[in-house]
Design a protein around this motif. Structure first.
Motif, PDB file in Angstrom:
ATOM      1  N   VAL A   1     -44.884 -32.705  13.582  1.00 25.69           N
ATOM      2  CA  VAL A   1     -45.269 -33.732  12.596  1.00 25.69           C
ATOM      3  C   VAL A   1     -44.499 -35.037  12.720  1.00 25.69           C
ATOM      4  O   VAL A   1     -45.068 -36.110  12.516  1.00 25.69           O
ATOM      5  CB  VAL A   1     -45.205 -33.151  11.163  1.00 25.69           C
ATOM      6  CG1 VAL A   1     -43.774 -32.846  10.734  1.00 25.69           C
ATOM      7  CG2 VAL A   1     -45.871 -34.082  10.161  1.00 25.69           C
ATOM      8  N   THR A   2     -43.212 -34.976  13.024  1.00 29.15           N
ATOM      9  CA  THR A   2     -42.416 -36.211  13.130  1.00 29.15           C
ATOM     10  C   THR A   2     -41.418 -36.074  14.284  1.00 29.15           C
ATOM     11  O   THR A   2     -41.141 -34.957  14.758  1.00 29.15           O
ATOM     12  CB  THR A   2     -41.582 -36.473  11.845  1.00 29.15           C
ATOM     13  OG1 THR A   2     -40.756 -35.337  11.603  1.00 29.15           O
ATOM     14  CG2 THR A   2     -42.454 -36.768  10.636  1.00 29.15           C
ATOM     15  N   GLY A   3     -40.838 -37.200  14.660  1.00 21.67           N
ATOM     16  CA  GLY A   3     -39.806 -37.193  15.689  1.00 21.67           C
ATOM     17  C   GLY A   3     -38.593 -36.398  15.226  1.00 21.67           C
ATOM     18  O   GLY A   3     -37.981 -35.657  16.008  1.00 21.67           O
ATOM     19  N   ALA A   4     -38.265 -36.524  13.941  1.00 23.41           N
ATOM     20  CA  ALA A   4     -37.100 -35.809  13.405  1.00 23.41           C
ATOM     21  C   ALA A   4     -37.346 -34.299  13.478  1.00 23.41           C
ATOM     22  O   ALA A   4     -36.437 -33.519  13.799  1.00 23.41           O
ATOM     23  CB  ALA A   4     -36.848 -36.241  11.963  1.00 23.41           C
ATOM     24  N   HIS A   5     -38.568 -33.876  13.198  1.00 21.18           N
ATOM     25  CA  HIS A   5     -38.860 -32.444  13.249  1.00 21.18           C
ATOM     26  C   HIS A   5     -38.833 -31.936  14.693  1.00 21.18           C
ATOM     27  O   HIS A   5     -38.350 -30.826  14.958  1.00 21.18           O
ATOM     28  CB  HIS A   5     -40.196 -32.143  12.566  1.00 21.18           C
ATOM     29  CG  HIS A   5     -40.399 -30.683  12.319  1.00 21.18           C
ATOM     30  ND1 HIS A   5     -39.500 -29.909  11.629  1.00 21.18           N
ATOM     31  CD2 HIS A   5     -41.379 -29.832  12.710  1.00 21.18           C
ATOM     32  CE1 HIS A   5     -39.908 -28.662  11.596  1.00 21.18           C
ATOM     33  NE2 HIS A   5     -41.052 -28.585  12.240  1.00 21.18           N
ATOM     34  N   LEU A   6     -39.324 -32.761  15.626  1.00 18.31           N
ATOM     35  CA  LEU A   6     -39.259 -32.395  17.052  1.00 18.31           C
ATOM     36  C   LEU A   6     -37.794 -32.175  17.459  1.00 18.31           C
ATOM     37  O   LEU A   6     -37.466 -31.181  18.126  1.00 18.31           O
ATOM     38  CB  LEU A   6     -39.902 -33.505  17.896  1.00 18.31           C
ATOM     39  CG  LEU A   6     -39.746 -33.386  19.420  1.00 18.31           C
ATOM     40  CD1 LEU A   6     -40.412 -32.124  19.948  1.00 18.31           C
ATOM     41  CD2 LEU A   6     -40.347 -34.613  20.126  1.00 18.31           C
ATOM     42  N   ASP A   7     -36.922 -33.081  17.018  1.00 19.91           N
ATOM     43  CA  ASP A   7     -35.493 -32.940  17.361  1.00 19.91           C
ATOM     44  C   ASP A   7     -34.927 -31.651  16.768  1.00 19.91           C
ATOM     45  O   ASP A   7     -34.136 -30.950  17.404  1.00 19.91           O
ATOM     46  CB  ASP A   7     -34.684 -34.134  16.812  1.00 19.91           C
ATOM     47  CG  ASP A   7     -35.039 -35.423  17.541  1.00 19.91           C
ATOM     48  OD1 ASP A   7     -35.644 -35.342  18.628  1.00 19.91           O
ATOM     49  OD2 ASP A   7     -34.719 -36.504  17.010  1.00 19.91           O
ATOM     50  N   LYS A   8     -35.349 -31.343  15.537  1.00 18.59           N
ATOM     51  CA  LYS A   8     -34.826 -30.141  14.869  1.00 18.59           C
ATOM     52  C   LYS A   8     -35.253 -28.870  15.630  1.00 18.59           C
ATOM     53  O   LYS A   8     -34.428 -27.994  15.901  1.00 18.59           O
ATOM     54  CB  LYS A   8     -35.364 -30.111  13.422  1.00 18.59           C
ATOM     55  CG  LYS A   8     -34.832 -28.987  12.596  1.00 18.59           C
ATOM     56  CD  LYS A   8     -35.325 -29.089  11.160  1.00 18.59           C
ATOM     57  CE  LYS A   8     -35.082 -27.774  10.448  1.00 18.59           C
ATOM     58  NZ  LYS A   8     -35.753 -27.699   9.164  1.00 18.59           N
ATOM     59  N   VAL A   9     -36.534 -28.812  15.999  1.00 17.97           N
ATOM     60  CA  VAL A   9     -37.037 -27.613  16.688  1.00 17.97           C
ATOM     61  C   VAL A   9     -36.396 -27.503  18.072  1.00 17.97           C
ATOM     62  O   VAL A   9     -35.977 -26.410  18.493  1.00 17.97           O
ATOM     63  CB  VAL A   9     -38.588 -27.648  16.776  1.00 17.97           C
ATOM     64  CG1 VAL A   9     -39.104 -26.452  17.560  1.00 17.97           C
ATOM     65  CG2 VAL A   9     -39.205 -27.663  15.370  1.00 17.97           C
ATOM     66  N   THR A  10     -36.271 -28.626  18.766  1.00 22.51           N
ATOM     67  CA  THR A  10     -35.635 -28.623  20.089  1.00 22.51           C
ATOM     68  C   THR A  10     -34.180 -28.149  19.962  1.00 22.51           C
ATOM     69  O   THR A  10     -33.675 -27.415  20.818  1.00 22.51           O
ATOM     70  CB  THR A  10     -35.685 -30.046  20.704  1.00 22.51           C
ATOM     71  OG1 THR A  10     -37.017 -30.505  20.615  1.00 22.51           O
ATOM     72  CG2 THR A  10     -35.264 -30.038  22.154  1.00 22.51           C
TER      73      THR A  10
END
Ligand code: NAD
Length: 498
Positions: free
Chosen positions: A324-333
């Motif tokens: 959904v967002t860049g911040a969420h991508l960073d969290k999952v990564t």
């Protein structure tokens, strides 16, 4: 860039204060801004809802239901546009967005039964010339706070039923993908809903706190992450409000040695990677009973995960869109990195995926971890991304103990051909929603949805029969009309039929 407004008393209200960016996660670009309500805006919505309540409460349930029938038709007529908006701001595939809307419409259909749902309970002659009955009356102004991952369906779990029961509603949807939610609320007005009965206010913690603290708001329905659910439940209950707060999840699928493996693999692919794993009912742990089934599962999953069709959600025929967002991508990564460091075996690594033409989108390919153990953070915490963890155990009892010890208890399922194992699992598993050879056991609208343990705070589940009870107060009435006027002496013993 346009600013998405609030909807108060049937009117679009711009709001003058803070705003937040709304992204298209497939391109990584901010495409809108959304107004963030302050306390004054929330009060405006509360005042509108409060003013609308007396007339709406007095409107016959059959007339309220007629609005729902028209609303359902409008949702179907506008389904394509709604799915586009969901997909554009959330990133899920267009087919998945359509599926979410259909499951939302089921709840409108259920609310169409308002006259039947609100039937009271009646007994004639509970005592001499005395009749008793229970009436289910609306609560007043109620509010709903919803998550980003189902911008159409989760609000539709709440307000059609609340409104059909005679309440007035204030919805605070996720600020991350608010456009489809707003359009749907406007369709409700086109269906003939009087002004003020449904209000939509966008916002963040400031708006939510104002709803929690307002004495005129009598009940709160929340769906989102567990820390916020816990906060809303405790703050709301402390103020004497009725609260149901649905939280996060870590859903396990148990694979028994006798499972129909090909069907289980198909089911797991959809349940783990559909909607990029951003579902509270997503399967994020596969518990394999025995190494043989675990090895066979990994062998079948790997090529399918590598072949996932990933791209801009609004394109047809894909399996997965972006997060959904860049911040969420960073969290999952970050979770993937953490799993590698903790010693889990990363069999498929979806990091670093670049989608041609959408290089700035928030994409992550499917990830698969094998030999995950319960002490690892990737096992304990909700990742909310396309990451499936395999845990190997030796028996069904061991699998069930693992699930029962986990802090979350939203959904689970078992794949087996053994009825005895399935029955034991259904009886003794400490989870609110259970599937047998069904990976996403999301109850239909005429049952109710809810997890156990730290996946739900409150007594009643969402929508369906529990929803009717949540959005109404029972009033018990005892009435006497003596057959013959006669004087009776005072009785000092407690009245009974004894
Ligand atoms: P979230 O908790 O971040 O946000 C949910 C809502 O709370 C949003 O409207 C948001 O604006 C608001 N909010 C955020 N921070 C707040 C704060 N500090 N104080 C008050 N309100 C706040 O959740 P999300 O990221 O939008 O959604 C994903 C989460 O929701 C996952 O944990 C998922 O499991 C859960 N979820 C649960 C269910 C269920 O039925 N149990 C269904 C869907 C999603």
């Amino acid at each position: 860039m346009s600013t998405i407004p609030h909807l108060i008393n049937g009117e679009r209200i711009a709001g003058a204060g803070r705003t937040a960016d709304v992204f298209n996660p497939s391109t990584g670009e901010a495409i809108h801004q959304v107004a963030l309500a302050d306390r004054a805006v929330i009060q405006q919505a509360i005042d509108a809802a409060k003013a609308a309540f007396p007339a709406w409460r007095a409107t016959p349930p059959a007339k309220r239901a007629q609005v729902m029938f028209r609303f359902k038709q409008l949702l179907e007529d506008n389904a394509e546009q709604i799915a586009q908006l969901i997909s554009q701001e959330h990133g899920k595939t267009i087919e998945d967005a359509g599926g979410e809307l259909k499951r939302g419409i089921e709840n409108v259909e259920y609310a169409c039964g308002a006259p039947e749902l609100l039937k009271g309970e009646y007994n004639r002659n509970v005592g001499p010339d005395i009749d008793g009955w229970s009436d289910f009356q609306p609560i007043g102004v109620v509010a709903g706070i919803t998550p980003f991952n189902f911008p159409a369906m989760v609000p539709l779990w709440m307000y059609p039923l609340a409104i059909a029961c005679g309440n007035c509603f204030i919805l605070k949807p996720s600020e991350r993908d608010p456009s489809s939610t707003l359009l749907i609320a406007e369709l409700m007005h086109q269906a003939g809903l009087p002004k003020g009965v449904l209000n939509v206010v966008h916002g963040d913690k400031e708006a939510v706190d104002a709803l929690i603290e307002a004495p005129q708001v009598k009940a709160l329905s929340f769906v989102g992450s567990t820390p916020i659910a816990e906060y809303i439940y405790s703050e709301g209950a402390k103020r004497g409000k009725r609260v149901q707060a649905l939280g996060g999840a870590k859903n396990h699928a148990v694979l028994m040695p006798d499972a129909d493996l090909d069907n289980a693999v198909s089911a797991l692919m959809g349940a783990a990677y559909g909607s990029c794993g951003e579902r509270c009912m997503a399967i994020s742990v596969a518990v394999c009973v025995g190494d043989q089934i675990a090895d066979a599962l990994v062998a079948k999953l790997v090529p399918q995960i590598k072949a996932l069709k990933i791209g801009a959600g609004t394109r047809c025929g894909l399996d997965m869109g972006p997060l959904v967002t860049g911040a969420h991508l960073d969290k999952v990564t970050g979770y993937v990195e953490d799993g590698v460091k903790a010693g889990a075996e990363l069999v498929v690594d979806g990091r670093g995926l670049s989608v041609a033409g959408n290089e700035n989108g928030f994409f992550l390919g499917g990830c698969l971890f094998d030999r995950v153990t319960p002490d690892m953070r990737i096992y304990q915490e909700e990742i909310f991304g396309p990451v499936l963890c395999i845990v190997r155990v030796n028996s069904l009892e061991e699998a069930m103990a693992l699930i029962n010890e986990h802090e979350y208890g939203n959904g689970t399922c078992i794949f087996t051909r053994d009825g005895e194992a399935a029955r034991l699992f259904c009886d003794e598993i400490e989870v609110g929603m259970v599937g047998v050879n069904v990976p996403l056991p999301v109850p239909v609208a005429y049952h109710s949805f809810g997890g156990w343990k730290r996946s739900l705070f409150g007594d009643l589940h969402a929508y369906g029969p529990d929803g009717v009870r949540f959005y109404t107060r029972r009033k018990s009435i005892t009435q006497r009309w003596p057959q013959r006027a006669s004087h009776e002496a005072a009785q000092f013993a407690f009245p009974s039929n004894g």
